[in-house]
Design an enzyme around this catalytic site. Structure first.
Site, PDB file in Angstrom:
ATOM      1  N   GLU A  85      58.226  45.807  66.984  1.00  0.00           N
ATOM      2  CA  GLU A  85      57.404  45.677  67.370  1.00  0.00           C
ATOM      3  C   GLU A  85      57.739  44.905  67.983  1.00  0.00           C
ATOM      4  O   GLU A  85      57.896  43.626  67.788  1.00  0.00           O
ATOM      5  CB  GLU A  85      56.036  45.406  66.775  1.00  0.00           C
ATOM      6  N   MET A 143      46.104  41.960  72.470  1.00  0.00           N
ATOM      7  CA  MET A 143      46.165  43.395  71.296  1.00  0.00           C
ATOM      8  C   MET A 143      45.316  44.180  71.407  1.00  0.00           C
ATOM      9  O   MET A 143      44.701  45.263  71.153  1.00  0.00           O
ATOM     10  CB  MET A 143      45.387  42.793  69.479  1.00  0.00           C
ATOM     11  N   CYS A 179      48.156  37.562  64.147  1.00  0.00           N
ATOM     12  CA  CYS A 179      47.488  38.389  63.084  1.00  0.00           C
ATOM     13  C   CYS A 179      48.486  38.283  61.279  1.00  0.00           C
ATOM     14  O   CYS A 179      47.759  38.509  60.470  1.00  0.00           O
ATOM     15  CB  CYS A 179      47.554  40.110  63.382  1.00  0.00           C
TER      16      CYS A 179
END
Length: 428
Positions: A114, A193, A50
């Site tokens: 992350e 996601m 993303c």
């Protein structure tokens, strides 16, 4: 080594440009095939998420490889290379190794630390491997990068709060709306996601949870794992009237949520658009009562100030990069040393055959003793130089010593054997 990484991310490019370049799942094989069909590209892996699009490649020449890869990206973006180039980053050789390790560790992510990037990198490697565009250079680099990423997460608390793009977007959104605890929430999309979004919303106390996807079977499997209810995609309009939080993370090339669909929401609605390209049409932002948080807004709001855990992660990466490069430099000289010893053995054997022809009166035991003595002398002569050249080769610039040996003794070694990326041993 000839490792080249060319890409762009939220740090260097606008979200509209990233939207043009991000690959839908079904597009990756064709792009990989196009890459390895180019003149200067031997191996290729494409990482598309993303907030980044990167091409990892083994190239036969830097400038040729850069032109090939840059041309492909420019064509996909619909821009001349002169306009795209300022938004690209290029990493070569040792710098590329460092970049790959930092990416795997989450140190280059929008939300530093992350861990989702590890899964995305592994998936990129697996896809390229399945389609035959991974050779030993990509295999060794990416396997090592994945190991380094795991080490950083295991030895630091860089992801101590379970940080992700989802949790960061949720935290940002709750700054403008009421907390999500006890509020009904919907996730659109059943990919990785979507799964992360459901897990994050569940931890935040959102309830009840719904998930929808064009492929209903995937939505049902995801719902079962996270205590949610799977709803057919056709019921999306009515479902939107019953929830307070929406997370959209599909792979759709067109917006999934537009102003017409959301105009009747009739309540305050927090919409997290975590898709690339974006799932929410721009006009939705103008609707009263609706708060939209997307990747572009998130990138602007997140702080990039390094804390203690980030610094610890950077230190691990720096040490791992140096260890990997030292191993590569040592591996570079190994085929040369082996060739030198083989050349010495050939010379010894030729001389022993000549001795046997010229002195037939020598008995078997005498010839064996001569052979043993000559081999021992040669090995002793070679021992110190080969030990020393291995030591020198492990230092920066050490590849010059292996090259000098090849020149001095006229050793011809296939390029694939000289390149450490083609060594069979994988750095531990």
């Amino acid at each position: 080594m000839n490792l080249l990484i060319v890409g762009l991310s939220h740090r260097t490019a606008s979200v509209p440009l990233l939207e043009k370049l991000v690959l839908a799942p079904g597009e990756t094989p064709a792009v990989l095939a196009e890459l390895v069909g180019m003149q200067y590209v031997d191996e290729a892996v494409v990482l598309s998420s993303c907030n980044r699009v990167e091409i990892y490649a083994s190239v036969t020449a830097f400038h040729g490889g850069l032109a090939d890869i840059g041309g492909l990206l420019a064509a996909r973006a619909g821009l001349p290379m002169s306009e795209l180039a300022p938004q690209l980053y290029v990493h070569y050789e040792a710098d590329a190794v460092r970049h790959a390790f930092r990416v795997a560790a989450g140190l280059d992510s929008m939300v530093v630390g992350e861990s989702q990037i590890l899964g995305q990198l592994r998936e990129a490697y697996n896809t390229a491997s399945e389609h035959g565009t991974v050779g030993r250079l990509m295999h060794e680099l990416l396997q090592q990068a994945l190991r380094v990423g795991k080490r950083v997460h295991a030895e630091t608390e860089i992801d101590r709060a379970g940080q992700s793009v989802v949790s960061a977007a949720l935290a940002y959104g709750q700054g403008a709306t009421a907390p999500v605890e006890g509020r009904p929430a919907l996730v659109i999309g059943a990919g990785s996601m979507g799964a992360l979004s459901l897990a994050t919303l569940r931890r935040a106390g959102a309830a009840p949870l719904y998930v929808t996807n064009r492929g209903h079977a995937r939505a049902e499997r995801l719902a079962e794992l996270h205590g949610a209810e799977a709803v057919p995609f056709a019921e999306l309009p009515s479902l939107l009237e019953r929830v307070d939080v929406v997370v959209s993370a599909t792979a759709s090339p067109e917006p999934v949520l537009d102003a017409r669909l959301l105009a009747g929401a009739g309540r305050d609605l927090l919409v997290l658009d975590l898709a690339m390209p974006r799932d929410v049409a721009p006009a939705v932002r103008e609707l009263p009562g609706i708060t939209v948080v997307d990747i572009e807004l998130l990138a602007e709001s997140l702080s990039t100030t390094a804390d203690t855990e980030e610094r610890a992660g950077e230190e691990i990466v720096a040490a791992e990069v140096e260890a990997y490069l030292t191993w590569l430099r040592g591996a570079d000289v190994a085929p040369t040393v082996a060739a030198l010893r083989a050349r010495a053995d050939e010379v010894v054997e030729a001389e022993l055959r000549r001795l046997a022809q010229r002195c037939p009166e020598l008995g078997d035991s005498a010839r064996a003793e001569v052979a043993h003595s000559v081999h021992r002398i040669v090995q002793r002569l070679l021992h110190q130089p080969t030990v020393r050249v291995r030591q020198l080769a492990a230092a920066p610039g050490g590849e010059a010593y292996a090259q000098a040996l090849r020149e001095l003794f006229d050793l011809h070694i296939p390029t694939a054997d000289i390149n450490p990326a083609h060594a069979s041993e994988v750095h531990p």
